[in-house]
Write a protein that holds these residues in place. Structure first.
Motif, mmCIF file in Angstrom:
data_model
loop_
_atom_site.group_PDB
_atom_site.id
_atom_site.type_symbol
_atom_site.label_atom_id
_atom_site.label_comp_id
_atom_site.label_asym_id
_atom_site.label_seq_id
_atom_site.Cartn_x
_atom_site.Cartn_y
_atom_site.Cartn_z
ATOM 1 N N ASN B 73 23.490 -0.971 54.782
ATOM 2 C CA ASN B 73 23.792 -0.509 53.427
ATOM 3 C C ASN B 73 24.130 -1.681 52.518
ATOM 4 O O ASN B 73 23.607 -1.792 51.406
ATOM 5 N N ALA B 74 24.997 -2.578 52.996
ATOM 6 C CA ALA B 74 25.426 -3.694 52.158
ATOM 7 C C ALA B 74 24.278 -4.668 51.893
ATOM 8 O O ALA B 74 23.938 -4.952 50.736
ATOM 9 N N LEU B 75 23.661 -5.167 52.966
ATOM 10 C CA LEU B 75 22.584 -6.145 52.794
ATOM 11 C C LEU B 75 21.370 -5.525 52.113
ATOM 12 O O LEU B 75 20.704 -6.161 51.301
ATOM 13 N N GLY B 76 21.079 -4.269 52.455
ATOM 14 C CA GLY B 76 19.926 -3.588 51.871
ATOM 15 C C GLY B 76 20.066 -3.490 50.358
ATOM 16 O O GLY B 76 19.134 -3.786 49.609
ATOM 17 N N LEU B 77 21.263 -3.112 49.900
ATOM 18 C CA LEU B 77 21.489 -2.994 48.458
ATOM 19 C C LEU B 77 21.418 -4.369 47.785
ATOM 20 O O LEU B 77 20.822 -4.524 46.719
ATOM 21 N N LEU B 78 21.992 -5.367 48.467
ATOM 22 C CA LEU B 78 21.978 -6.733 47.928
ATOM 23 C C LEU B 78 20.536 -7.236 47.779
ATOM 24 O O LEU B 78 20.131 -7.735 46.730
ATOM 25 N N PHE B 79 19.747 -7.086 48.847
ATOM 26 C CA PHE B 79 18.342 -7.501 48.804
ATOM 27 C C PHE B 79 17.598 -6.727 47.719
ATOM 28 O O PHE B 79 16.764 -7.268 47.010
#
Lengths: 268, 280
Positions: B73-79
């Motif tokens: 969730n965190a990295l996916g949103l950041l990317f």
């Protein structure tokens, strides 16, 4: 600022995709090259790994089996799940609601939970250690996802359309075949590409349900040959590439349907 | 209704009935080799409760599941925020960034095993910048981390694509109106982006949870559950007990527990996340 963002996007993507790059690059390098500098691109690529793995392992047999199993499974999934979704769409009885709810439960089921009894059931009907047995199981296992996608899509098809056709005297089966199925084409594309990738990649069900005597799928073949290739990295990477190429190509060709199916199935 | 019958029958025979049989087996001592089955009540469950190995497998599985909810969730949103732009470069990057999700988990596991090896690419890179590389696969704690990394790699790819789709669906005039009203970047994210990507949060969380709780392929390819049994998941424990040790009763008790845990966590997360979606 804009260039900086583009640069950042490229660098982040490159780091993220590095493992995939390793598989592709090292499939075309010789063993000494792989061991000396694994990250180097294949300058003067060799096909030794690719041809070697085709001659040593039962890779070509596995590829044919996987194609056969994946193709039959997704064709069957398409038919049975669109039929069920249509039946659920047209009916409002408590039975169809109950079936719809139970099917949804199948979405969260981990495969290790049921494989032992599935083997017993298949044995009971005489389909243990056989391709049809595996295909039927995979079809039942992935049907919930396909039903979800089809049902979500059918909401955009007015029920009156089918009802009007049935007033004109058409049977439900012919309405399904000639009116509904053509309308479902975008949903079908999503179901085929997503389930296709999942079925192709399945490892535990073919391992357990096909048994050691049958020719097996390409994933099981890869797993069994890992020890065998410990000394030959070029061949191991080539094998991994053979397992990956079909899904990568399939995905790249149909990637729009892939994303649409994953979001459409779940946002409704 | 008759049109749904063949599918319902197939599903009943190969999914619903096996769940029932698993529950039945879990209350019995089952020996397929001698074709014997005898009622033992809850003693399989009691054995699991006492088994340190199983408790550890449960702990590993839940730990990876928790990490798999947070990281993708965190990295996916950041990317996704980074890649949410219209030009061809970003479209292309988004398409290839999803590729890890379609790879066989077995291939992913083997690739990570090789990348994380003591003299693998990651440690070489770390040493190049002066950090001594740890033993990723042969140390008990890091073996679990390695397995989590391999799974997260695929889930981040999945999450990124979902979040990009969600971001692209947000009307730009919302942001323009907020800017005119003087909202800061943080406020715009907090009040527009985060609520409007709620459906993507729901799907990412559910898919991540389910993938982590059934984890098998990645582990088998990457660590084989080792060193010892330190990175063994419940999925691995079920297959080992059921097939290698021929203890189908015990394996079925594990399976029932895994199913209950999966059902409970997904239903609770779905409730919580759906409520968030509705509150918009």
């Amino acid at each position: 600022m804009r260039q900086l963002r583009a640069l950042l996007a490229i660098v982040v993507s490159a780091i993220f995709l590095f493992p995939l790059y390793l598989v592709i690059a090292n499939a075309f390098k010789t063993d000494p090259e792989i061991l000396r500098s694994p990250a180097k691109p294949p300058i003067g690529p060799t096909l030794d790994g690719m041809s070697g793995v085709l001659s040593v392992g039962d890779v070509s047999g596995g590829l044919v089996n996987s194609l056969l199993i994946t193709g039959s499974t997704i064709a069957l999934i398409m038919v049975v799940s669109s039929m069920l979704a249509f039946a659920l769409h047209m009916s409002n009885s408590w039975i169809s609601n109950a079936v719809g709810a139970v099917i949804l439960f199948g979405l969260i089921l981990p495969t290790p939970v049921i494989l032992i009894p599935v083997f017993r059931v298949l044995k009971y009907i005489g389909l243990e250690n056989s391709f049809p047995g595996l295909i039927l199981f995979l079809c039942a296992y992935y049907a919930p996802f396909a039903v979800l996608v089809y049902r979500g899509f059918m909401r955009s098809i007015p029920r009156e359309l089918a009802e009007a056709a049935s007033i004109d005297g058409a049977s439900l089966a012919s309405i399904y075949w000639s009116v509904i199925l053509p309308l479902l084409r975008p949903a079908t594309a999503s179901v085929l590409v997503i389930c296709g990738v999942w079925v192709w990649n399945e490892f535990l069900p073919p391992l357990v349900l096909l048994g050691p005597l049958q020719g097996n799928t390409v994933t099981v073949g890869l797993f069994r040959s890992v020890g065998q290739f410990d000394v030959n990295y070029g061949q191991l990477f080539s094998y991994m590439l053979f397992v990956s190429i079909p899904v990568l190509v399939f995905y790249l060709l149909l990637q729009r349907h892939f994303v649409r199916g994953l979001t459409a199935g779940a946002t409704k | 209704m008759a049109m749904g019958a063949p599918t319902a029958a197939l599903f009943a025979a190969l999914v619903v009935a096996p769940i029932g049989i698993t529950v039945h087996y879990s209350l019995n001592d089952v020996n397929f080799l001698r074709d014997e089955i005898s009622w033992v009540g809850f003693s399989n469950y009691a054995k699991l409760w006492e088994s340190g190995d199983f408790r550890h497998a449960l702990y590993v599985t839940l730990l990876i599941a928790a990490a798999s909810v947070v990281v993708p969730n965190a990295l996916g949103l950041l990317f996704a925020v980074l890649l949410d732009a219209g030009s061809r470069l970003y479209t292309t990057l988004r398409i290839i960034l999803f590729a890890p999700f379609v790879l066989s988990p077995l291939v992913v596991g083997l690739t990570f095993r090789w990348t994380l090896a003591n003299d693998g690419s990651l440690n070489n890179a770390l040493e190049a910048i002066g950090i001594p590389g740890p033993e990723w696969i042969s140390s008990p704690n890091l073996a679990v981390v390695s397995v989590g990394l391999a799974l997260a790699w695929q889930l981040v790819a999945f999450a990124t694509v979902l979040y990009v789709a969600a971001l692209r669906a947000i009307p730009t005039d919302l942001y323009e109106a907020a800017s005119i009203d003087g909202a800061s970047g943080y406020l715009r994210f907090r009040l527009i982006t985060w609520p409007l990507v709620a459906p993507a949060v729901t799907i990412t969380t559910l898919i991540s949870l389910i993938s982590a709780l059934k984890l098998y392929d990645h582990v088998v390819a990457l660590t084989g559950g080792g060193p010892g049994r330190s990175s063994e998941t419940v999925g691995l424990a079920i297959i080992r007990a059921g097939f290698t040790q021929n203890r189908a009763g015990l394996a079925s008790a594990m399976a029932v527990l895994l199913l209950v845990i999966t059902a409970a966590t997904t239903v609770i997360s779905l409730r919580v996340l759906r409520r968030r979606e509705v509150e918009l």
